[in-house]
Design an enzyme around this catalytic site. Structure first.
Site, short mmCIF file in Angstrom:
data_model
loop_
_atom_site.label_atom_id
_atom_site.label_comp_id
_atom_site.label_asym_id
_atom_site.label_seq_id
_atom_site.Cartn_x
_atom_site.Cartn_y
_atom_site.Cartn_z
N HIS A 168 0.82 -1.22 0.00
CA HIS A 168 0.00 0.00 0.00
C HIS A 168 0.85 1.27 0.00
O HIS A 168 0.35 2.36 -0.29
CB HIS A 168 -1.00 0.01 1.16
CG HIS A 168 -0.42 0.26 2.52
ND1 HIS A 168 -0.21 -0.74 3.44
CD2 HIS A 168 -0.03 1.40 3.13
CE1 HIS A 168 0.27 -0.22 4.55
NE2 HIS A 168 0.39 1.08 4.39
N ASP B 174 -0.10 -7.50 1.06
CA ASP B 174 0.37 -6.14 1.34
C ASP B 174 1.89 -6.06 1.44
O ASP B 174 2.43 -5.45 2.38
CB ASP B 174 -0.27 -5.59 2.60
CG ASP B 174 -0.22 -4.05 2.67
OD1 ASP B 174 0.33 -3.45 1.73
OD2 ASP B 174 -0.71 -3.48 3.67
N SER C 59 4.43 1.94 8.28
CA SER C 59 4.15 0.86 7.33
C SER C 59 5.38 0.43 6.57
O SER C 59 6.07 1.24 5.96
CB SER C 59 3.09 1.29 6.33
OG SER C 59 1.81 1.12 6.83
#
Length: 511
Positions: free
Chosen positions: A86, A117, A195
């Site tokens: 992402h 992901d 992330s």
């Protein structure tokens, strides 16, 4: 629906890029965090800058505004950088920056797995790799095991290290894709920008996971992608040269906990051998993958590769721990075979089936692809996807979308290979469509009496049509009829009036 799960980093508002200066760089560290984590962070963790442009699935001939966001990543063997998918989804340009070094280096996306992901980046410039350290992966962490999260969260430009413990190991839905895979919950602070950063074991010697999402409705609850999922992704890419995806069994199921249901299927009176007297009932089957001989509705699934499945759909994992049996399935690769044990007509049978990545009737969220559409006479046709639902109705689409579209999602599997739900998204205002006001977001069933399989099928039928009228049969017995010659002549003027450059997406125009 669980609306509280969010990606922890994603994209920040464009224009927030800052430049790190080596002369003033410092590391943010919580009290008690081991120094080893700092050393690993210095040499291994990078900041990822990505400029992305998301397609507009509700207005498929145009794109949304470009955004710039930041995330984290870390160096693994083979001069590669691992980060979250992402962070780089729909990317136009990606840069990476090491801690304490002001220069940003262009990076290329080598492989992306949106279901899990994860993404792999590479930097061509050899100077980037000088002094770097590859991180190695450990095992799935134990409950209450200490964990150290390293990354570049918002609120500063420098490396940040936080500590916590493992709170839960479970199969969970990944917010980026909606796909359910093994997931580790931790209580270390996970904020936007974290992330893609590594979650290290307590002595910081190995990576136990990749930070990727948090919750809106809870504090100090973060999630990491465990090393087992990361290894599957990297092995998949190494084997096939590209990412092929995670497999599913191609069924939906219900628990077998009710005593009357158990008596009905005969599970307590049949001979099951060494297996437990437990299982789940098959509710829907992907007919494009299974014949009635292998799997059918009403079968009781007892075991997967010889491992018993409990009545609630779980399997033994570790001491006093259980996981959804989907975890067993997800460890396989596309094209591999498995043995399933089923109870059918009160007889236990073993079937050998080939596993594949799922192809749902309504695809899960799509990335790195352009929307598909076809316009004729101002009628805008698109395939139904989750992207369309989100762009047209927002995050709470399940409350706002028409029931006919929600029913298509609930259908789950294709009945025929290549099947799509084609919808009449909207009708662009013009003289020839006058009187059809208010028709939008409705399923197209047929064209001139022919049942529609997918968007390409519709396009080919319309292009080849020689009938006087174009008759579009819609759900709820509605019909839109246009005279063919007038429609073909008017289409270009309608497109020009609405500022649309092309009547169809590139797959139909040959671009």
């Amino acid at each position: 629906a669980d609306g509280a799960m969010t990606l922890d980093a994603g994209s920040e508002v464009e224009g927030l890029e800052q430049v790190n200066h080596a002369s003033t760089s410092r590391v943010v560290r919580e009290k008690g965090v081991p120094t080893a984590a700092l050393k690993a962070g210095f040499a291994s963790v990078v900041k990822v800058f990505a400029w992305t442009t998301e397609p507009h699935f509700s207005q498929p001939w145009q794109m949304k505004r470009q955004r710039q966001g930041t995330g984290s990543g870390f160096i693994i063997e083979g001069r590669r950088i691992l980060t979250n998918a992402h962070n780089v989804a729909n990317q136009n340009w990606v840069l990476v920056q090491r801690h304490g070094i002001p220069k940003k280096y262009p990076a290329q996306v080598m492989a992306v797995g949106h279901e899990c992901d994860l993404a792999v980046l590479h930097v061509e410039d050899a100077s980037f790799w000088e002094g770097t350290q590859e991180l190695e992966f450990g095992d799935i962490p134990e409950l209450q095991q200490s964990v150290v999260v390293v990354g570049f969260p918002t609120g500063g430009d420098n490396l940040c290290v936080t500590a916590g413990v493992v709170s839960r190991v479970d199969v969970h839905e990944y917010a980026h894709s909606g796909f359910s895979l093994l997931c580790v919950q931790i209580d270390a602070a996970v904020n936007a920008g974290n992330s893609g950063g590594p979650a290290l074991c307590d002595d910081s010697s190995t990576v136990i996971g990749v930070t990727f999402q948090g919750r809106e409705d809870a504090e100090n609850v973060g999630y990491i992608i465990p090393s087992s999922v990361v290894r599957h992704f990297l092995t998949d890419v190494a084997r096939h040269g590209t990412y092929t995806g995670f497999v599913t069994l191609g069924i939906t199921w219900a628990p077998l906990e009710n005593s009357h249901l158990r008596e009905y299927v005969g599970i307590d009176s049949c001979e099951v051998g060494d297996l437990d007297r437990s299982g789940v009932m098959v509710c829907k089957v992907d007919k494009t993958r299974h014949s009635d001989e292998t799997l059918q509705r009403g079968d009781t699934l007892l075991a997967f590769d010889g491992i018993s499945i409990a009545d609630d759909g779980t399997i033994r994992f570790r001491v006093m721990e259980r996981l959804a049996f989907a975890h067993l399935v997800s460890q396989k690769f596309v094209g591999e075979y498995c043995d399933i044990t089923i109870l059918r007509d009160r007889k236990v049978q073993t079937k050998r089936i080939q596993l594949a990545a799922p192809k749902y009737l309504v695809p899960e969220c799509l990335y790195d692809v352009h929307p598909r559409y076809f316009i004729t006479g101002g009628l805008v046709f698109v395939p139904l996807t989750f992207n369309y639902m989100l762009h047209e109705f927002g995050k709470r689409y399940y409350e706002k979308a028409p029931n006919v579209l929600l029913a298509a999602i609930d259908e789950r599997f294709q009945r025929d290979a290549g099947e799509e739900v084609v919808i009449l998204s909207q009708i662009l205002a013009s003289e020839i469509s006058s009187g059809y006001d208010g028709i939008r977001n409705i399923v197209l069933d047929s064209f001139n009496g022919v049942k529609i399989l997918n968007l390409k099928h519709l396009h080919d039928l319309v292009e080849a049509c020689t009938d006087e009228f174009l008759v579009f049969g819609l759900s709820h017995t509605q019909t839109v009829v246009l005279r063919r010659e007038e429609t073909m002549k008017a289409t270009d003027d309608i497109l020009k009036q609405h500022g649309i450059t092309c009547a169809k997406s590139s797959e139909f125009s040959g671009e």
